[in-house]
Design a protein around this motif. Sequence first.
Motif, short mmCIF file in Angstrom:
data_model
loop_
_atom_site.label_atom_id
_atom_site.label_comp_id
_atom_site.label_asym_id
_atom_site.label_seq_id
_atom_site.Cartn_x
_atom_site.Cartn_y
_atom_site.Cartn_z
N VAL A 30 0.86 -1.18 0.00
CA VAL A 30 0.00 0.00 0.00
C VAL A 30 0.89 1.23 0.00
O VAL A 30 1.90 1.26 0.71
CB VAL A 30 -0.90 0.02 1.26
N VAL A 72 -3.25 1.15 -3.84
CA VAL A 72 -3.23 -0.20 -3.25
C VAL A 72 -2.81 -1.21 -4.30
O VAL A 72 -3.14 -1.07 -5.48
CB VAL A 72 -4.60 -0.60 -2.63
N ASP A 77 -6.80 -6.16 0.04
CA ASP A 77 -8.25 -6.03 0.19
C ASP A 77 -8.65 -5.49 1.57
O ASP A 77 -9.83 -5.43 1.89
CB ASP A 77 -8.96 -7.36 -0.09
N LYS A 80 -8.57 0.69 1.22
CA LYS A 80 -8.85 1.18 -0.13
C LYS A 80 -8.31 2.60 -0.26
O LYS A 80 -8.04 3.28 0.74
CB LYS A 80 -10.33 1.12 -0.43
N THR A 81 -8.16 3.04 -1.47
CA THR A 81 -7.70 4.40 -1.73
C THR A 81 -8.61 5.39 -1.01
O THR A 81 -9.83 5.25 -1.04
CB THR A 81 -7.70 4.67 -3.26
N ASP A 83 -8.59 5.85 2.31
CA ASP A 83 -8.66 5.52 3.74
C ASP A 83 -7.59 6.27 4.52
O ASP A 83 -6.45 6.41 4.06
CB ASP A 83 -8.45 4.02 3.98
#
Length: 116
Positions: A30, A72, A77, A80-81, A83
């Motif tokens: 990430v 990401v 999973d 997510k973008t 966050d």
Amino acid sequence: MKAIIFSHHGGPDVLEYTDLPAPTINATEVLVQVRACAINHLDIWAREGIPGTKIPLPHILGNDISGIVCEVGKLVDWVKTGDEVMLHPGVSCGHCYQCLKGQDNLCPTYRILVTS
């Protein structure tokens, strides 16, 4: 990206504020846009040099960070973008006896994330 780095060990005078290329990630990683960063004792020890420990140079300071996920990997999973996240620099396996007891810092594979 902006960063504080050092290219050799020493006191605060070895620190350099610089621009670096944006990092790339793999499928299990990430990328976080750092919004706040604390410098702690790990950063000081790394800057001074830790006997018996090879620290990749140049080294980017800052282990304890918070920010926003901006990319990401394909296999990620759990975030997510967009966050907002806080990162802990310690990484453990998550499956051994010590990890399952909540003592991940005693995990046989425990390590500290190093950015370089």
